[in-house]
Design a protein around this motif. Structure first.
Motif, short mmCIF file in Angstrom:
data_model
loop_
_atom_site.label_atom_id
_atom_site.label_comp_id
_atom_site.label_asym_id
_atom_site.label_seq_id
_atom_site.Cartn_x
_atom_site.Cartn_y
_atom_site.Cartn_z
N SER A 174 0.82 -1.22 0.00
CA SER A 174 0.00 0.00 0.00
C SER A 174 0.85 1.27 0.00
O SER A 174 0.36 2.34 -0.37
CB SER A 174 -0.93 0.01 1.22
OG SER A 174 -0.18 0.09 2.42
N VAL A 175 2.12 1.15 0.42
CA VAL A 175 2.97 2.35 0.51
C VAL A 175 4.21 2.26 -0.38
O VAL A 175 4.96 3.23 -0.47
CB VAL A 175 3.42 2.57 1.98
CG1 VAL A 175 2.21 2.75 2.89
CG2 VAL A 175 4.30 1.42 2.48
N GLN A 176 4.44 1.13 -1.06
CA GLN A 176 5.74 0.90 -1.70
C GLN A 176 6.03 1.87 -2.86
O GLN A 176 7.19 2.14 -3.15
CB GLN A 176 5.82 -0.54 -2.21
CG GLN A 176 4.80 -0.89 -3.27
CD GLN A 176 4.85 -2.37 -3.64
OE1 GLN A 176 5.56 -3.16 -3.03
NE2 GLN A 176 4.08 -2.76 -4.66
N ASN A 177 5.02 2.41 -3.50
CA ASN A 177 5.25 3.31 -4.63
C ASN A 177 4.96 4.77 -4.28
O ASN A 177 4.74 5.59 -5.17
CB ASN A 177 4.41 2.88 -5.83
CG ASN A 177 4.89 1.55 -6.41
OD1 ASN A 177 6.09 1.32 -6.53
ND2 ASN A 177 3.94 0.69 -6.75
N SER A 178 5.00 5.09 -3.00
CA SER A 178 4.70 6.45 -2.56
C SER A 178 5.95 7.27 -2.30
O SER A 178 5.85 8.42 -1.89
CB SER A 178 3.85 6.41 -1.27
OG SER A 178 2.66 5.69 -1.47
N TYR A 179 7.12 6.68 -2.52
CA TYR A 179 8.37 7.35 -2.15
C TYR A 179 9.38 7.26 -3.30
O TYR A 179 9.21 6.51 -4.25
CB TYR A 179 8.95 6.73 -0.87
CG TYR A 179 7.98 6.71 0.28
CD1 TYR A 179 7.76 7.85 1.05
CD2 TYR A 179 7.25 5.55 0.58
CE1 TYR A 179 6.86 7.84 2.11
CE2 TYR A 179 6.35 5.54 1.63
CZ TYR A 179 6.15 6.68 2.39
OH TYR A 179 5.25 6.68 3.42
N ASP A 180 10.44 8.05 -3.15
CA ASP A 180 11.56 7.97 -4.09
C ASP A 180 12.59 6.94 -3.65
O ASP A 180 13.31 6.39 -4.48
CB ASP A 180 12.25 9.34 -4.21
CG ASP A 180 11.30 10.43 -4.70
OD1 ASP A 180 10.53 10.15 -5.63
OD2 ASP A 180 11.32 11.53 -4.12
N LEU A 181 12.66 6.69 -2.34
CA LEU A 181 13.60 5.73 -1.77
C LEU A 181 13.00 5.16 -0.50
O LEU A 181 12.43 5.90 0.32
CB LEU A 181 14.95 6.39 -1.46
CG LEU A 181 16.01 5.53 -0.76
CD1 LEU A 181 16.50 4.44 -1.71
CD2 LEU A 181 17.18 6.38 -0.27
N ILE A 182 13.13 3.85 -0.33
CA ILE A 182 12.66 3.18 0.88
C ILE A 182 13.85 2.54 1.57
O ILE A 182 14.65 1.84 0.94
CB ILE A 182 11.60 2.10 0.55
CG1 ILE A 182 10.35 2.75 -0.05
CG2 ILE A 182 11.24 1.31 1.80
CD1 ILE A 182 9.28 1.76 -0.46
N LEU A 183 13.99 2.79 2.88
CA LEU A 183 15.05 2.18 3.69
C LEU A 183 14.45 1.09 4.56
O LEU A 183 13.41 1.30 5.20
CB LEU A 183 15.72 3.23 4.59
CG LEU A 183 16.83 4.09 3.98
CD1 LEU A 183 16.24 5.07 2.96
CD2 LEU A 183 17.60 4.84 5.05
N VAL A 184 15.10 -0.09 4.57
CA VAL A 184 14.67 -1.19 5.42
C VAL A 184 15.91 -1.84 6.04
O VAL A 184 17.01 -1.74 5.50
CB VAL A 184 13.87 -2.26 4.64
CG1 VAL A 184 12.57 -1.68 4.11
CG2 VAL A 184 14.69 -2.84 3.50
N GLY A 185 15.72 -2.48 7.18
CA GLY A 185 16.79 -3.26 7.79
C GLY A 185 16.86 -4.64 7.18
O GLY A 185 15.87 -5.13 6.61
N ARG A 186 18.01 -5.27 7.29
CA ARG A 186 18.18 -6.59 6.67
C ARG A 186 17.72 -7.73 7.58
O ARG A 186 16.96 -8.59 7.16
CB ARG A 186 19.65 -6.80 6.29
CG ARG A 186 19.90 -8.14 5.61
CD ARG A 186 21.33 -8.36 5.21
NE ARG A 186 21.50 -9.66 4.60
CZ ARG A 186 22.40 -10.56 4.94
NH1 ARG A 186 23.26 -10.29 5.92
NH2 ARG A 186 22.48 -11.72 4.32
N HIS A 187 18.16 -7.75 8.82
CA HIS A 187 17.87 -8.87 9.71
C HIS A 187 16.65 -8.58 10.58
O HIS A 187 16.50 -7.47 11.09
CB HIS A 187 19.07 -9.17 10.62
CG HIS A 187 20.21 -9.80 9.90
ND1 HIS A 187 21.38 -9.12 9.63
CD2 HIS A 187 20.37 -11.05 9.39
CE1 HIS A 187 22.22 -9.93 8.99
NE2 HIS A 187 21.63 -11.09 8.83
#
Length: 727
Positions: free
Chosen positions: A625-638
């Protein structure tokens, strides 16, 4: 072979290489003199003892480079030193061998033996090499060499080998000289390796080893030969270890690394087997009645000896000029197998380059103060990753009070050459660049540095190495420059014409994730970040769940949030089942969330959202629902794999190096069109927090030293009194 490595070698490899050649040769000749003078032995063994002493003491550049490649140590400090040293030692060793063989053959026809090889070398370097240079000039950059060019070089190989044999020398002499004359690297060296590497490595080389060892006759070996060969093997081993270890210790190389270097320099392989085989299977043939002009001595392999039976009607005369007999040959081959087979695992056990990274003080974004210099190491495989990387550096908020130092490394796979290359591109220098991509990357980052008004310092490097060990260069540079994060592109690159998969880069990324001395970010570039340069605001989203990697991603987001053109949104996914559970990890999560709320208070462009999810289905629903609302998405790996919200994702993780959330955003069936940065925090143990404070004090002390060094009027002040010592 890259002969330029000899020119670039400093004093250390030259000294080590020369002593690695001198010590074993000297020791073996001394032992040969003692054995021949004080011990009665078989006449054949006595006659060959000097040749055996030399054969056991030589060092080969090709053997050592191949050994380092097998151990994946080409890019390590030990590997770089061993390659340069072995080039010097190998040239001295084979020069000595050629002189000895010439002296042996000069007894028969001195004029021809000297004239023929000189003529062949002149032909190769002054006729054939210019032809190959023209082939390269006629090949457009980025294009493959024509098949006709490759075929013509194969004909050159066969022709020079045949001429070498006809003119009275070993078949390998002409082929090796031609190999040295071939320009290494792309496009010609790369094309030749691609054509012949698989066939040679999979078919010819194993067959040659089987043929060589099949001539070993264990029953023919007597105790006297065993004793002499073992003595020479021991003295040459001691000489090579001492020749590599003593100068290395003098140059302040750690003892374990110095000993490992000595072991590497003492290993033997195919070149040494070929040399011993030549000494065992050498014949002299004269053709006086058929070709008077060819009244010269021609060494032949054993298989050619059987062809002499067919030449009896031509009045061919052949006699054996054996330097070592069958039992000496057998024992020397066994000795080489024992030395190489024993010391290879010992070297792997003793020397692990990653120990330097594990022992270094860990650095992370979270533990780097927002008010001090921020250091980033960026790796680039292809020039198309440059715009997105520059935009990421720009939104990292470099300012006059918080400057940023960026180290950019162009990672190029080494093909068609044995010697890796690591280049630093000085500003304003006009050095020859290895590829056009390299020039474009350098120009783009230099332009970005100029536009940053002194807030960013960019240092540019190019590493041309095997992808199996190129991560060592990246990790070593991260240690030396004390970077807080290494950012590398994802192996799948989205282009206008489709998706380009750099398969070899995936293994490089995994190695960097496992061994980096600082935090690591994998950048999945879909073009949205670089395309947003004309927008008024960069929209950055952070999907925060729990754990140290999510905290590292949010710590990076806190830096970005200070940028005037960044709008940061933190989406905190909460599992209701874990709400009542309290732990130190959750307390740390709450602390950084509180820090973000305090930093974004009163700033409308930043926002904090909470979403309650109880399983993986709801998790994916929220992400989509939010994945295409930004220019860049930051997430953690573990994340905790046993958590209910990740339970279903563990079974179909397509890209484990991206973690659960990164894999959902970058998988092949994802509808996400946004660039993603997956962040992994370097593990901070209990004792590392003291190291963090120590690093801060060391940086402050380094700044004090630089200030004093740059002040000309204070040259006589003792800077050591001003060092800040950590308590």
């Amino acid at each position: 072979m890259d002969l330029g490595i000899v020119k670039r070698a400093g004093r250390k490899p030259v000294v080590i290489g020369f002593l690695t050649f001198l010590f074993p040769v000297t020791l073996n000749l001394i032992v040969a003199g003692i054995l021949s003078g004080k011990r009665e032995m078989d006449p054949v063994l006595l006659k060959s003892i000097w040749h055996v002493a030399i054969f056991q003491a030589v060092t080969s550049f090709h053997v050592i480079v191949c050994l380092l490649a097998d151990l994946k140590l080409v890019n390590s400090e030990l590997g770089q030193l061993a390659i340069s040293s072995s080039m010097i030692s190998g040239m001295c060793s084979w020069g000595l061998v050629i002189v000895i063989l010439f002296i042996t053959e000069l007894k028969h026809e001195p004029f021809w033996i000297l004239l023929c090889p000189i003529s062949l070398i002149v032909l190769i370097f002054y006729v054939l090499r210019p032809l190959m240079v023209k082939m390269i000039a006629k090949t457009p950059e980025g294009k493959q060499v024509k098949e006709g060019y490759v075929l013509s070089i194969f004909i050159m190989v066969l022709g020079t080998a045949f001429l070498s044999e006809v003119l009275g020398h070993h078949v390998v002499f002409g082929a090796t000289a031609l190999g040295i004359a071939v320009p290494h690297g792309p496009p010609l060296g790369t094309a030749l390796e691609n054509k012949i590497e698989s066939f040679v490595s999979s078919i010819l080389l194993p067959s040659y080893f089987v043929l060589s060892v099949s001539r070993v006759d264990l029953l023919s070996i007597n105790s006297e030969t065993v004793f002499v060969i073992c003595v020479f093997g021991l003295t040459s081993f001691i000489g090579k270890v001492l020749g590599g270890m003593l100068p290395a210790l003098f140059f302040k190389v750690p003892p374990v690394e110095a000993f490992s270097l000595g072991l590497v320099m003492s290993c033997q392989g195919i070149s040494d087997v070929l040399l011993v085989q030549h000494g065992h299977l050498t014949f002299v043939m004269t053709l006086p009645s058929v070709y008077p002009i060819l009244d010269i001595q021609i060494p032949l392999l054993l298989i050619e000896y059987y062809c002499l039976i067919l030449c009896r009607n031509l009045h061919v005369f052949a006699c054996r000029m054996q330097l070592v007999d069958r039992q000496m040959y057998s024992m020397m081959v066994i000795n080489m197998l024992f030395v190489s087979g024993t010391f290879t695992p010992v070297i792997k056990f003793l020397y692990d380059p990653s120990r330097h990274y594990k022992a270094s003080n860990k650095r992370t974004i979270h533990h780097t103060s927002l008010n001090m210099e921020f250091r980033i190491l960026a790796g680039i495989y292809h020039q198309d990753s440059t715009p997105c990387m520059i935009r990421l550096l720009e939104i990292s908020n470099p300012t006059a009070k918080t400057p940023m130092c960026c180290y950019v490394v162009h990672l190029v796979q080494l093909v068609g050459s044995l010697s890796p290359l690591f280049m630093y591109h000085e500003p304003g220098a006009t050095a020859k660049l290895p590829t056009k991509d390299c020039g474009r990357i350098i120009n783009a980052f230099r332009l970005y540095e100029e536009e940053s008004n002194g807030n960013v310092i960019v240092n540019l490097f190019t590493s041309i190495s095997p992808f199996a060990s190129i991560h060592e260069e990246v990790c070593r540079l991260a240690v030396e420059k004390r970077t807080s994060v290494v950012i590398i592109p994802f192996h799948m690159q989205w282009r206008f014409h489709g998706i380009e998969d750099i398969t070899e880069a995936r293994a490089v990324n995994r190695h960097i994730l496992a061994k980096a001395p600082c935090s690591v970010g994998i950048l999945v570039d879909r073009g949205t970040l670089s395309a947003s340069k004309h927008h008024f605001v960069y929209k950055i989203g952070i999907i925060f769940v729990h754990g140290r990697d999510d905290r590292e991603a949010l710590a990076y987001g806190l830096r970005m949030a200070k940028h005037a053109k960044v709008s940061l949104t933190v989406i905190h996914l909460i599992d209701p089942a874990e709400g009542a559970v309290q732990s130190l990890d959750m307390d740390l999560d709450d602390d950084i969330i509180t820090e973000f709320k305090a930093a974004s208070a009163g700033k409308k462009r930043h926002s904090y959202l909470t979403e309650f999810v109880k399983d993986s289905v709801e998790l994916i629903t929220v992400i989509r629902s939010v994945q295409n609302s930004y220019d860049l998405i930051l997430v953690g790996r573990h994340h905790r794999s046993f958590s209910p919200i990740f339970m279903g994702l563990t079974e179909w993780n397509e890209f484990p190096e991206l973690g659960f959330l990164g894999d959902v955003l970058a998988s092949s069936d994802s509808q996400c069109q946004v660039s993603v940065l997956v962040v992994q925090q370097q593990v901070y143990r209990a004792g590392d927090r003291m190291n963090s404070a120590k690093n801060l004090l060391e940086d402050s002390a380094e700044t004090v030293e630089i200030i004093f060094e740059c002040t000309q009027g204070w040259k006589d002040i003792d800077i050591s009194r001003h060092r800040m010592q950590p308590r």
